[in-house]
Design an enzyme around this catalytic site. Sequence first.
Site, mmCIF file in Angstrom:
data_model
loop_
_atom_site.group_PDB
_atom_site.id
_atom_site.type_symbol
_atom_site.label_atom_id
_atom_site.label_comp_id
_atom_site.label_asym_id
_atom_site.label_seq_id
_atom_site.Cartn_x
_atom_site.Cartn_y
_atom_site.Cartn_z
ATOM 1 N N GLY A 12 0.843 -1.205 0.000
ATOM 2 C CA GLY A 12 0.000 0.000 0.000
ATOM 3 C C GLY A 12 0.871 1.244 0.000
ATOM 4 N N GLY A 14 -0.464 4.736 -0.212
ATOM 5 C CA GLY A 14 -1.383 5.883 -0.239
ATOM 6 C C GLY A 14 -0.883 6.985 0.682
ATOM 7 N N LYS A 105 -6.625 -0.562 11.913
ATOM 8 C CA LYS A 105 -7.470 -0.773 13.108
ATOM 9 C C LYS A 105 -8.710 -1.600 12.814
ATOM 10 C CE LYS A 105 -8.137 3.445 11.344
ATOM 11 N NZ LYS A 105 -7.428 4.690 11.209
ATOM 12 N N GLU A 129 1.227 0.411 16.295
ATOM 13 C CA GLU A 129 1.082 1.728 16.949
ATOM 14 C C GLU A 129 0.202 2.674 16.138
ATOM 15 O OE1 GLU A 129 2.387 2.953 20.149
ATOM 16 O OE2 GLU A 129 0.673 4.069 19.427
ATOM 17 N N VAL A 132 -3.975 3.075 16.424
ATOM 18 C CA VAL A 132 -4.742 3.825 17.424
ATOM 19 C C VAL A 132 -4.160 5.225 17.579
ATOM 20 C CG1 VAL A 132 -5.624 3.891 19.781
ATOM 21 C CG2 VAL A 132 -5.195 1.681 18.681
ATOM 22 N N GLY A 187 -9.595 17.429 3.694
ATOM 23 C CA GLY A 187 -8.984 16.101 3.591
ATOM 24 C C GLY A 187 -8.984 15.300 4.881
ATOM 25 N N GLU A 190 -13.137 11.150 4.947
ATOM 26 C CA GLU A 190 -13.145 10.388 3.702
ATOM 27 C C GLU A 190 -14.294 10.900 2.823
ATOM 28 O OE1 GLU A 190 -10.944 7.773 3.422
ATOM 29 O OE2 GLU A 190 -10.206 8.326 5.399
ATOM 30 N N LYS A 205 -10.737 1.562 17.492
ATOM 31 C CA LYS A 205 -9.582 1.990 18.295
ATOM 32 C C LYS A 205 -9.780 1.688 19.783
ATOM 33 C CE LYS A 205 -8.400 5.575 14.942
ATOM 34 N NZ LYS A 205 -8.723 6.931 14.480
ATOM 35 N N GLY A 302 -3.247 11.735 9.407
ATOM 36 C CA GLY A 302 -2.371 12.447 8.477
ATOM 37 C C GLY A 302 -1.187 11.580 8.093
HETATM 38 N N1 LIG Z 1 -4.627 8.309 6.801
HETATM 39 C C1 LIG Z 1 -4.517 8.407 8.123
HETATM 40 O O1 LIG Z 1 -4.481 9.506 8.688
HETATM 41 C C2 LIG Z 1 -4.425 7.185 8.956
HETATM 42 C C3 LIG Z 1 -4.499 5.928 8.407
HETATM 43 N N2 LIG Z 1 -4.386 4.823 9.203
HETATM 44 C C4 LIG Z 1 -4.467 3.489 8.626
HETATM 45 O O2 LIG Z 1 -3.391 3.281 7.739
HETATM 46 C C5 LIG Z 1 -3.803 2.451 6.665
HETATM 47 C C6 LIG Z 1 -3.544 3.163 5.354
HETATM 48 O O3 LIG Z 1 -4.296 4.357 5.338
HETATM 49 P P1 LIG Z 1 -4.138 5.448 4.184
HETATM 50 O O4 LIG Z 1 -2.729 5.535 3.738
HETATM 51 O O5 LIG Z 1 -4.819 6.656 4.672
HETATM 52 O O6 LIG Z 1 -5.011 4.792 3.046
HETATM 53 P P2 LIG Z 1 -5.005 5.118 1.478
HETATM 54 O O7 LIG Z 1 -6.354 4.737 0.971
HETATM 55 O O8 LIG Z 1 -4.507 6.493 1.235
HETATM 56 O O9 LIG Z 1 -3.908 4.108 0.939
HETATM 57 C C7 LIG Z 1 -4.121 2.728 0.770
HETATM 58 C C8 LIG Z 1 -3.463 2.337 -0.524
HETATM 59 O O10 LIG Z 1 -3.505 0.926 -0.678
HETATM 60 C C9 LIG Z 1 -3.738 0.656 -2.052
HETATM 61 N N3 LIG Z 1 -4.260 -0.687 -2.223
HETATM 62 C C10 LIG Z 1 -5.538 -1.101 -2.237
HETATM 63 N N4 LIG Z 1 -5.581 -2.441 -2.459
HETATM 64 C C11 LIG Z 1 -4.328 -2.846 -2.575
HETATM 65 C C12 LIG Z 1 -3.731 -4.112 -2.802
HETATM 66 N N5 LIG Z 1 -4.466 -5.192 -2.987
HETATM 67 N N6 LIG Z 1 -2.383 -4.199 -2.868
HETATM 68 C C13 LIG Z 1 -1.628 -3.109 -2.699
HETATM 69 N N7 LIG Z 1 -2.130 -1.860 -2.485
HETATM 70 C C14 LIG Z 1 -3.461 -1.757 -2.429
HETATM 71 C C15 LIG Z 1 -4.716 1.739 -2.485
HETATM 72 O O11 LIG Z 1 -4.689 1.899 -3.867
HETATM 73 C C16 LIG Z 1 -4.175 2.952 -1.726
HETATM 74 O O12 LIG Z 1 -3.235 3.669 -2.500
HETATM 75 C C17 LIG Z 1 -5.265 2.113 6.929
HETATM 76 O O13 LIG Z 1 -5.357 0.898 7.614
HETATM 77 C C18 LIG Z 1 -5.725 3.283 7.813
HETATM 78 O O14 LIG Z 1 -6.805 2.926 8.633
HETATM 79 C C19 LIG Z 1 -4.164 4.915 10.552
HETATM 80 C C20 LIG Z 1 -4.082 6.131 11.151
HETATM 81 C C21 LIG Z 1 -4.253 7.357 10.417
HETATM 82 N N1 LIG Z 2 -10.196 8.834 9.851
HETATM 83 C C1 LIG Z 2 -9.395 8.871 11.026
HETATM 84 C C2 LIG Z 2 -7.921 8.859 10.693
HETATM 85 C C3 LIG Z 2 -7.336 7.550 10.914
HETATM 86 O O1 LIG Z 2 -7.281 6.986 11.986
HETATM 87 C C4 LIG Z 2 -9.671 10.153 11.808
HETATM 88 O O2 LIG Z 2 -10.409 11.019 11.332
HETATM 89 O O3 LIG Z 2 -9.155 10.258 12.912
HETATM 90 NA NA NA Z 3 -0.627 5.576 17.939
#
Ligand SMILES: NC(=O)C1=CN([C@@H]2O[C@H](COP(=O)(O)OP(=O)(O)OC[C@H]3O[C@@H](n4cnc5c(N)ncnc54)[C@H](O)[C@@H]3O)[C@@H](O)[C@H]2O)C=CC1
Ligand SMILES: N[C@@H](CC=O)C(=O)O
Ligand code: NA
Length: 425
Positions: A12, A14, A105, A129, A132, A187, A190, A205, A302
């Site tokens: 991943g 993203g 999570k 880490e 949560v 941003g 979602e 969480k 973020g």
């Molecule tokens: N964005 C945030 O602020 C936070 C995110 N998280 C967690 O971190 C993780 C990632 O979050 P984000 O980066 O925000 O998500 P995101 O949606 O920006 O990135 C996920 C990426 O995985 C890719 N993807 C989907 N299926 C795939 C596959 N089969 N193989 C490889 N890549 C694939 C998607 O195309 C996307 O680019 C999630 O579990 C989220 O809950 C945790 C805390 C905060």
């Molecule tokens: N969508 C969550 C971010 C990831 O944990 C939030 O708004 O706090």
């Molecule tokens: Na944390």
Amino acid sequence: MAHVDLNIALLGCGTVGSEVVRLLAEQSDDFAERCGARLNLIGIAVRDVSAPRPDHVPRELLTDDAESLIERADLVIELIGGLEPARTLILRALNSGASVVTGNKALLATHGPELHEATARADVDLYYEAAVAGAIPVVYALRESLAGDQVTAISGIVNGTTNYILDEMTTKALSYEAALADAQKLGFAEADPSADVDGLDAAAKIAIMASIAFHSRVGIDDVDTRGIREITAEQIAAATREGYVIKLLATARRAPNGITVQVAPTLVARTHPLASVSGAYNAVVTESEAAGRLMFYGQGAGGAPTASAVLSDVVAAAAKRVYGGHAPRELPYASLPVLPAASARGVFTIDLTVTDQPGVLASIAEPFARHGVSIGQVRQDADGPRARVSIMTHTAPRGALEAIADELADNPHVIAVGALMPVEG
Ligand SMILES: NC(=O)C1=CN([C@@H]2O[C@H](COP(=O)(O)OP(=O)(O)OC[C@H]3O[C@@H](n4cnc5c(N)ncnc54)[C@H](O)[C@@H]3O)[C@@H](O)[C@H]2O)C=CC1
Ligand SMILES: N[C@@H](CC=O)C(=O)O
Ligand code: NA
């Protein structure tokens, strides 16, 4: 110092994954010193290798073959999110002898026991880490810093999107819809914000935190979850008048015969430490027998803040592979049951719209007395031939309040019964 080489696979790329790539490259010399290993990013599994990426992401590392990548890795970082294919890929990584770092999570709160068992069976490590409260080191605090104490309660603001929305409604008198639109523009939320606004993200969480803190298995379905969709500008204004703010609180508490775990919009007294957590920030307060109250505050979301948490896990997991030892394992030895939501005890408010005539207050108070619920405070505001009555109880079980609310709905003097809201502080 000579360093061994460790192969890192990233799944991943993203918001968070791309920041992990940046930090791994920028701080590679520091990380080598801190964990005794050179961390070689050997590949980045993505869904679409031709999709646009930030310039710092090396194109030659992109692959859509996650399975083959995992086979070559000592350490796998999962940042895809969601249940599948993340679950299958993590299990594959663990079973092939790699340690895993994840921020997922939703997956941990749904399939945590399966992942922890696979981790122990394979004699590797699972770190999470980032799952949560993003950058805030609260998993470490619960797993390691408080391992010598008895945690009695956890309460937190663990969803940035909803905290931002409620804060905008409070400070700018915006409607829920307008504040949500702002959060989406910035941003935080979602495109489909339901996991945030319906409380599911916070529920995952608190389930993870409660599992660690109470040495028991708590899943997302055990959490009594309410979101913020129904919160009105009037409720926010009334809370402000009374010296409270409305926050989406996630709480888990030890009770004599189990634990209660909930996510709910809550009236938080302005003097409570969580009341001043504004914008998209997160905070978690723990209560434990010896340490007393601890508070953790910071950025819960973020790309860069979350990547900081991911990299701290990567360094820890790598050091364990170099020097030996293991991350703390899941220890669900206490097996405390999660009690039904009705048994959760606390102070509650209930808002009523009633006809303004003699005897109405007495008829409203009667079911409280019959159910043994003591009233702490009553406020009445005239509104033409009607009155708005807000009742705050002393500590009582939620179930008694629900029964009272049902009975009040049948009272001919009562025009409307508002939602029950817990009160903190
Ligand atoms: N964005 C945030 O602020 C936070 C995110 N998280 C967690 O971190 C993780 C990632 O979050 P984000 O980066 O925000 O998500 P995101 O949606 O920006 O990135 C996920 C990426 O995985 C890719 N993807 C989907 N299926 C795939 C596959 N089969 N193989 C490889 N890549 C694939 C998607 O195309 C996307 O680019 C999630 O579990 C989220 O809950 C945790 C805390 C905060
Ligand atoms: N969508 C969550 C971010 C990831 O944990 C939030 O708004 O706090
Ligand atoms: Na944390």
